[in-house]
Design an enzyme around this catalytic site. Structure first.
Site, PDB file in Angstrom:
ATOM      1  N   ARG A  93       0.805  -1.163   0.124  1.00 60.97           N
ATOM      2  CA  ARG A  93      -0.093  -0.135  -0.205  1.00 60.97           C
ATOM      3  C   ARG A  93       1.020   1.242   0.129  1.00 60.97           C
ATOM      4  NH1 ARG A  93      -5.307   1.151   3.125  1.00 60.97           N
ATOM      5  NH2 ARG A  93      -5.065   2.343   1.250  1.00 60.97           N
ATOM      6  N   HIS A 115      -7.653   7.759  11.561  1.00 55.61           N
ATOM      7  CA  HIS A 115      -7.436   6.396  11.461  1.00 55.61           C
ATOM      8  C   HIS A 115      -6.089   6.325  11.266  1.00 55.61           C
ATOM      9  CE1 HIS A 115     -11.931   5.281  10.104  1.00 55.61           C
ATOM     10  NE2 HIS A 115     -11.577   5.572  11.493  1.00 55.61           N
ATOM     11  N   ASN A 148     -20.220  13.201  -3.030  1.00 46.60           N
ATOM     12  CA  ASN A 148     -20.001  11.531  -3.389  1.00 46.60           C
ATOM     13  C   ASN A 148     -20.797  11.503  -4.745  1.00 46.60           C
ATOM     14  OD1 ASN A 148     -20.120   8.843  -2.983  1.00 46.60           O
ATOM     15  ND2 ASN A 148     -19.562   9.099  -0.970  1.00 46.60           N
ATOM     16  N   GLN A 200     -10.335  10.263   7.367  1.00 47.41           N
ATOM     17  CA  GLN A 200     -10.230   8.838   7.703  1.00 47.41           C
ATOM     18  C   GLN A 200      -9.051   8.158   6.943  1.00 47.41           C
ATOM     19  OE1 GLN A 200     -14.387   7.317   7.960  1.00 47.41           O
ATOM     20  NE2 GLN A 200     -14.689   9.076   6.877  1.00 47.41           N
TER      21      GLN A 200
HETATM   22  P1  OAD Z   1     -15.051   3.613   1.680  1.00 48.45           P
HETATM   23  O1  OAD Z   1     -14.648   2.561   0.846  1.00 48.45           O
HETATM   24  O2  OAD Z   1     -16.089   2.773   2.778  1.00 48.45           O
HETATM   25  O3  OAD Z   1     -16.275   4.639   1.002  1.00 48.45           O
HETATM   26  C1  OAD Z   1     -15.602   5.110  -0.154  1.00 48.45           C
HETATM   27  C2  OAD Z   1     -16.706   6.424  -0.732  1.00 48.45           C
HETATM   28  O4  OAD Z   1     -16.041   7.125  -1.720  1.00 48.45           O
HETATM   29  C3  OAD Z   1     -17.879   5.597  -1.229  1.00 48.45           C
HETATM   30  O5  OAD Z   1     -19.186   6.266  -0.555  1.00 48.45           O
HETATM   31  C4  OAD Z   1     -17.757   5.863  -2.824  1.00 48.45           C
HETATM   32  O6  OAD Z   1     -19.318   6.220  -3.282  1.00 48.45           O
HETATM   33  C5  OAD Z   1     -17.031   7.333  -2.832  1.00 48.45           C
HETATM   34  N1  OAD Z   1     -16.288   7.581  -3.900  1.00 48.45           N
HETATM   35  C6  OAD Z   1     -15.751   6.843  -4.774  1.00 48.45           C
HETATM   36  N2  OAD Z   1     -15.164   7.608  -5.801  1.00 48.45           N
HETATM   37  C7  OAD Z   1     -15.517   8.686  -5.498  1.00 48.45           C
HETATM   38  C8  OAD Z   1     -14.839  10.223  -6.098  1.00 48.45           C
HETATM   39  N3  OAD Z   1     -14.242  10.089  -6.978  1.00 48.45           N
HETATM   40  N4  OAD Z   1     -15.045  11.224  -5.344  1.00 48.45           N
HETATM   41  C9  OAD Z   1     -16.044  11.350  -4.163  1.00 48.45           C
HETATM   42  N5  OAD Z   1     -16.368  10.141  -3.564  1.00 48.45           N
HETATM   43  C10 OAD Z   1     -16.084   8.990  -4.271  1.00 48.45           C
HETATM   44  O7  OAD Z   1     -14.121   4.475   2.384  1.00 48.45           O
HETATM   45  P2  OAD Z   1     -14.421   5.205   3.678  1.00 48.45           P
HETATM   46  O8  OAD Z   1     -15.711   5.745   4.034  1.00 48.45           O
HETATM   47  O9  OAD Z   1     -13.029   6.209   3.868  1.00 48.45           O
HETATM   48  O10 OAD Z   1     -10.241   2.426   7.833  1.00 48.45           O
HETATM   49  O11 OAD Z   1     -13.944   4.060   4.809  1.00 48.45           O
HETATM   50  C11 OAD Z   1     -13.915   4.146   6.320  1.00 48.45           C
HETATM   51  C12 OAD Z   1     -12.798   3.415   6.760  1.00 48.45           C
HETATM   52  O12 OAD Z   1     -13.038   2.094   6.464  1.00 48.45           O
HETATM   53  C13 OAD Z   1     -11.392   3.728   6.236  1.00 48.45           C
HETATM   54  O13 OAD Z   1     -10.614   5.017   6.760  1.00 48.45           O
HETATM   55  C14 OAD Z   1     -10.570   2.550   6.518  1.00 48.45           C
HETATM   56  C15 OAD Z   1     -11.676   1.369   6.230  1.00 48.45           C
HETATM   57  O14 OAD Z   1     -11.699   0.200   7.007  1.00 48.45           O
HETATM   58  C16 OAD Z   1      -9.120   2.496   7.816  1.00 48.45           C
HETATM   59  O15 OAD Z   1      -8.020   2.481   6.964  1.00 48.45           O
HETATM   60  C17 OAD Z   1      -8.326   2.164   9.330  1.00 48.45           C
END
Ligand code: OAD
Length: 234
Positions: free
Chosen positions: A64, A113, A203, A95
């Protein structure tokens, strides 16, 4: 026109997730192509996995780091940093563990995180910045393997970061949530503390928490942020 005049706010909080870094070539966690679709967190992202097989877990994190190290901040990260330069009370609560906000020039970023670029050991609160691969480095004090300073599944939150995030969000007059699915708690819940703020979600899709937001701007983060910023004539 979005109907949001960034100029009229002073205490802006950007609350960001993996979607902000998609346009830098970094995959999200959930959904198609998501990291947790390819890698089982129980093998790669929890303390139990690390205790069982630290080299395997470090192998995943070093992969990564290599990928993120090659990536560049995108226009979305740059707008966030630009807004902070013009409006110094702006806070960034992320996050993300990729460090791209800082590389774009954002300061005092609150990393809920943790970070791919720091290591720590369970025996001390000290953290150390590092960019080199660390497959087998051990703690000078206790001899355990150093682990990434990331809040893995089942880990407690970093309380200093959580407190700083809560304070920033409680004081916000505008909260802009960008690219997060809103399913990981307690982070997902933090925007609800912004009781006196205007709430904006950026989003491409609806999320688990979209109903909290009065403005829902649908599209990729870089595009939406760039057009918001252009609207203020920046
Ligand atoms: P997710 O993978 O859960 O969600 C990513 C979001 O980004 C989704 O709602 C997509 O629709 C959106 N998305 C995709 N492409 C996009 C773009 N071009 N512009 C804007 N949005 C877009 O990621 P997180 O919500 O960040 O923890 O996940 C939360 C935590 O879960 C992370 O911090 C991670 C994971 O386990 C750790 O790493 C500790």
């Amino acid at each position: 026109m979005s109907g949001i005049d960034l100029k009229s706010f002073d205490r802006i909080v950007f609350f960001t997730g993996a979607g902000l870094s998609v346009e830098s070539g970094i995959p999200t966690y959930r959904g198609d192509g998501g990291i947790w679709r390819e890698y089982d967190y129980q093998e790669y992202a929890c303390q139990r996995a690390f205790d069982r097989d630290p080299e395997r877990v470090w192998g995943f994190h070093d992969l990564r780091r290599a990928r993120v190290g090659e990536a560049q901040p995108n226009a979305g990260h740059e707008v966030v940093a630009d807004v902070q330069r013009v409006k110094p009370a702006t806070r960034v609560v992320t996050q993300n563990i990729d460090g791209l906000h800082q590389r774009a020039g954002a300061t005092d970023v609150i990393e809920l995180h943790g970070s791919l670029w720091r290591v720590r050991c369970g025996c001390t609160p000290a953290r150390e910045n590092t960019e080199v691969p660390l497959l087998t480095r051990q703690c000078d004090r206790c001899g355990d393997y150093l682990r990434p300073d990331i809040v893995w599944f089942e880990d407690p939150m970093n309380h200093a970061a959580l407190d700083a995030a809560m304070e920033a969000i409680r004081n916000a007059d505008l909260l802009v949530s960008i690219g997060t699915s809103g399913v990981v708690y307690p982070a997902a819940e933090l925007p609800r503390l912004a009781r006196s703020a205007t709430l904006v979600e950026i989003n491409p899709e609806d999320t688990a928490v979209s109903q909290w937001y009065e403005h829902r701007l649908r599209g990729p983060a870089s595009e939406v942020l760039t057009s918001l910023w252009k609207e203020v004539g920046a």
